[in-house]
Scaffold this active site. Structure first.
Site, PDB file in Angstrom:
ATOM      1  N   ASP A 135      73.419  42.047  32.315  1.00  0.00           N
ATOM      2  CA  ASP A 135      72.673  42.926  31.405  1.00  0.00           C
ATOM      3  C   ASP A 135      71.194  43.070  31.764  1.00  0.00           C
ATOM      4  O   ASP A 135      70.591  42.209  32.386  1.00  0.00           O
ATOM      5  CB  ASP A 135      72.798  42.436  29.953  1.00  0.00           C
ATOM      6  CG  ASP A 135      72.379  40.973  29.758  1.00  0.00           C
ATOM      7  OD1 ASP A 135      72.583  40.156  30.681  1.00  0.00           O
ATOM      8  OD2 ASP A 135      71.834  40.653  28.687  1.00  0.00           O
TER       9      ASP A 135
ATOM     10  N   GLU B  33      73.620  38.313  28.290  1.00  0.00           N
ATOM     11  CA  GLU B  33      72.960  37.003  28.421  1.00  0.00           C
ATOM     12  C   GLU B  33      71.641  37.013  27.679  1.00  0.00           C
ATOM     13  O   GLU B  33      71.250  36.023  27.070  1.00  0.00           O
ATOM     14  CB  GLU B  33      72.729  36.659  29.899  1.00  0.00           C
ATOM     15  CG  GLU B  33      72.209  35.242  30.144  1.00  0.00           C
ATOM     16  CD  GLU B  33      70.740  35.064  29.837  1.00  0.00           C
ATOM     17  OE1 GLU B  33      70.353  33.985  29.334  1.00  0.00           O
ATOM     18  OE2 GLU B  33      69.947  35.987  30.067  1.00  0.00           O
TER      19      GLU B  33
HETATM   20 ZN   LIG Z   1      66.066  37.002  30.996  1.00  0.00          ZN
HETATM   21 ZN   LIG Z   2      67.878  36.149  33.225  1.00  0.00          ZN
END
Ligand SMILES: [Zn+2]
Ligand SMILES: [Zn+2]
Length: 387
Positions: A80, A137
């Site tokens: 991401d 994440e």
């Molecule tokens: Zn990051």
């Molecule tokens: Zn990262």
């Protein structure tokens, strides 16, 4: 075989950099990574690997089966970007309002390329490689989402590794710890409500701006007065938003958002409890209505000492001096969710380059020389573990 691997990585480097730049220009934020996931699935399908998509919303897993039976190694990459407006001026800069400002474009291209090389080494592998592409994440949610979707139950990995490019670590340096790598964290928000009103008659209102300011100051004691001087923690309030945009209007509602981090999960929960107590105590004393919300919690990222030691040996084959221990960092990573369930190691690959800003900044970039190093680490680690 080691020379063959180096040669294979060298031959792939131009494509690898091209892939990273392509991904860089199309960042997608947490759980929105549909085009990214599609690209990954296409590349995995093109390799003839059984590929499962939409795990934990936008996660992808592809599996390479070696010629002989053996354990399963899971290699994880996060995919991401961030809701940041890119200002790097790079030729391949994003123009869609999001940005790969943490290097996950690098991680994704490294893992795709490692899969491409490992497919060609299939006959030498005893066991399975599970290529796991994790979404979200940056909001510490993607790993949990994939686990809740049963990814570990279905594929049953025996060991896991993952990397992060680090643009304050020189190129050619690799670091990993035989224990804690990154802190755990809790993201919180505090909403303070009181009837606002006319700036000239504050006595007819409850002023959430003043109360919120007091809460922010009170929170400064969570680390300084409530945490043992022998352990470390950090608390930051990063956002303070009032619903009044006029200097002569007392707002009805103020919301602040922050994060608290520590290496010890128990201490982290105690710090959060202190935040709740102080915010509610100060807020009630000021007659305001207070709502404290835990947005998400990340456990500390802790490597398995044996796996980290093994991995440091692999790194040594590539960069000579091996993987150094570093001071554990106060960033959070949801690789921690996998490491909590599977013995594994998370490590940093140096990508320092001049004239760029740190991760999560609009001017972030890293040295692309880190990319082939990352690929070689994954490929050699796999060849070694599944030998
Ligand atoms: Zn990051
Ligand atoms: Zn990262």
């Amino acid at each position: 075989m080691t020379n063959t691997i180096s040669r294979a990585v060298h031959e792939k480097t131009e494509d690898l950099i091209g892939l990273r730049r392509h991904l860089h220009a199309m960042p997608e934020t947490a759980f929105q990574e549909t085009a990214t996931a599609e690209l990954i699935a296409e590349r995995m399908n093109a390799l003839g690997l059984p590929t499962e998509t939409a795990i934990g919303k936008t996660g992808v897993v592809a599996v390479l089966e070696g010629a002989r039976p053996g354990p399963t190694l899971m290699i994880r990459a996060d995919i991401d970007g961030l809701p940041v407006d890119e200002e790097t001026g790079l030729e391949f800069a994003s123009t869609n309002g999001a940005m790969h400002a943490c290097g996950h474009d690098g991680h994704t291209s490294i893992l795709i390329t490692a899969a491409e090389i490992l497919v060609g080494m299939k006959d030498q592998l005893a066991g399975k490689v599970m290529f796991l592409f994790q979404p979200a994440e940056e909001i510490i949610s993607g790993a949990k989402a994939m686990i809740e979707d049963g990814v570990l139950d279905r594929y049953k990995p025996d060991r896991t590794i993952g990397l992060h490019i680090m643009n304050i670590l020189p190129v050619g340096k690799i670091s990993t710890n035989r224990g804690p790598v990154m802190s755990g964290g809790i993201r919180f928000s505090i909403a303070i409500e009181g009837p606002g009103g006319h700036a000239g008659w504050p006595n007819r209102t409850v002023d959430p701006v003043v109360i919120d300011s007091q809460i922010i100051l009170a929170l400064q004691t969570v680390v300084s007065r409530e945490t043992s001087p022998m352990s470390s923690g950090v608390l930051t309030v990063g956002s303070f938003i009032s619903d009044s945009t006029a200097g002569n209007v007392i707002s009805k509602k103020v919301e602040l958002q922050g994060t608290v981090r520590a290496f010890d999960p128990e201490q982290l929960d105690e710090m959060y409890a202190a935040i709740q107590r102080l915010a509610i105590g100060v807020g009630e004393a000021g007659r305001a209505t207070i709502t404290v919300t835990k947005q998400h919690r990340a456990r500390p990222t802790v490597n398995n000492a044996d796996v980290a030691e093994w991995f440091a040996g692999i790194a040594e084959q590539i960069v000579g001096e091996g993987a150094a221990e570093v001071e554990a960092m106060t960033g959070s990573e949801d690789m921690s969710e996998f490491l909590n369930r599977i013995p594994g190691a998370f490590f940093f690959v140096g990508g320092e380059t001049e004239g760029t800003e740190f991760h999560h900044s609009t001017g972030f970039d890293f040295d692309e020389k880190s990319l082939p190093i990352g690929v070689e680490l994954f490929v050699r680690a796999t060849a070694d573990y599944l030998s």
